[in-house]
Scaffold this motif. Structure first.
Motif, mmCIF file in Angstrom:
data_model
loop_
_atom_site.group_PDB
_atom_site.id
_atom_site.type_symbol
_atom_site.label_atom_id
_atom_site.label_comp_id
_atom_site.label_asym_id
_atom_site.label_seq_id
_atom_site.Cartn_x
_atom_site.Cartn_y
_atom_site.Cartn_z
ATOM 1 N N GLU A 1 0.867 -1.493 -0.086
ATOM 2 C CA GLU A 1 -0.335 -0.150 -0.109
ATOM 3 C C GLU A 1 0.919 1.454 -0.055
ATOM 4 O OE1 GLU A 1 -2.743 -0.598 3.501
ATOM 5 O OE2 GLU A 1 -3.708 -2.282 2.771
ATOM 6 N N ASN A 2 2.171 1.338 0.773
ATOM 7 C CA ASN A 2 2.996 2.409 0.818
ATOM 8 C C ASN A 2 3.531 2.972 -0.369
ATOM 9 O OD1 ASN A 2 1.788 2.897 3.632
ATOM 10 N ND2 ASN A 2 3.239 1.836 4.629
ATOM 11 N N LYS A 3 3.947 1.307 -1.052
ATOM 12 C CA LYS A 3 5.007 1.470 -2.540
ATOM 13 C C LYS A 3 3.217 2.764 -3.175
ATOM 14 C CE LYS A 3 7.755 -0.828 -5.615
ATOM 15 N NZ LYS A 3 8.236 -1.644 -6.380
ATOM 16 N N ALA A 4 2.327 1.779 -3.461
ATOM 17 C CA ALA A 4 1.323 2.389 -4.612
ATOM 18 C C ALA A 4 0.777 3.560 -4.443
ATOM 19 C CB ALA A 4 -0.058 1.360 -3.933
ATOM 20 N N VAL A 5 1.322 4.264 -3.189
ATOM 21 C CA VAL A 5 0.693 5.840 -2.471
ATOM 22 C C VAL A 5 1.630 6.262 -2.611
ATOM 23 C CG1 VAL A 5 0.071 7.638 -0.999
ATOM 24 C CG2 VAL A 5 -1.244 5.415 -0.756
ATOM 25 N N SER A 6 3.040 6.000 -3.075
ATOM 26 C CA SER A 6 4.700 7.030 -2.975
ATOM 27 C C SER A 6 3.961 7.685 -4.390
ATOM 28 C CB SER A 6 5.888 6.063 -2.871
ATOM 29 O OG SER A 6 6.011 5.624 -0.941
#
Length: 72
Positions: A67-72
């Protein structure tokens, strides 16, 4: 009986894994897993000198990382 290296999905993993088992599953050296278990955000439990990784915590951690990678 399958070894951890033979297992292809998270569902096939044991509920609690050693550093070596997780490394075999992920295809990384145990040193890389030790780097993870020393991070506060990584779900591991130290019992004496040994670290174990609960599968449920690993799944949540992986989802959070994705999720964090997708948001970045």
């Amino acid at each position: 009986m399958k070894t951890v290296a033979d297992r292809k999905t998270l569902a096939e993993l044991p509920d609690v894994m050693s550093v070596q088992q997780l490394g075999q599953f992920l295809g990384v050296h145990a040193n890389g897993v030790y780097e993870l278990v020393h991070q506060q955000s990584f779900p591991s439990v130290q019992i004496g000198r040994k670290f174990v990784i609960p599968k449920a915590g690993l799944v949540k951690w992986l989802e959070t990382q994705a999720e964090n990678k997708a948001v970045s």
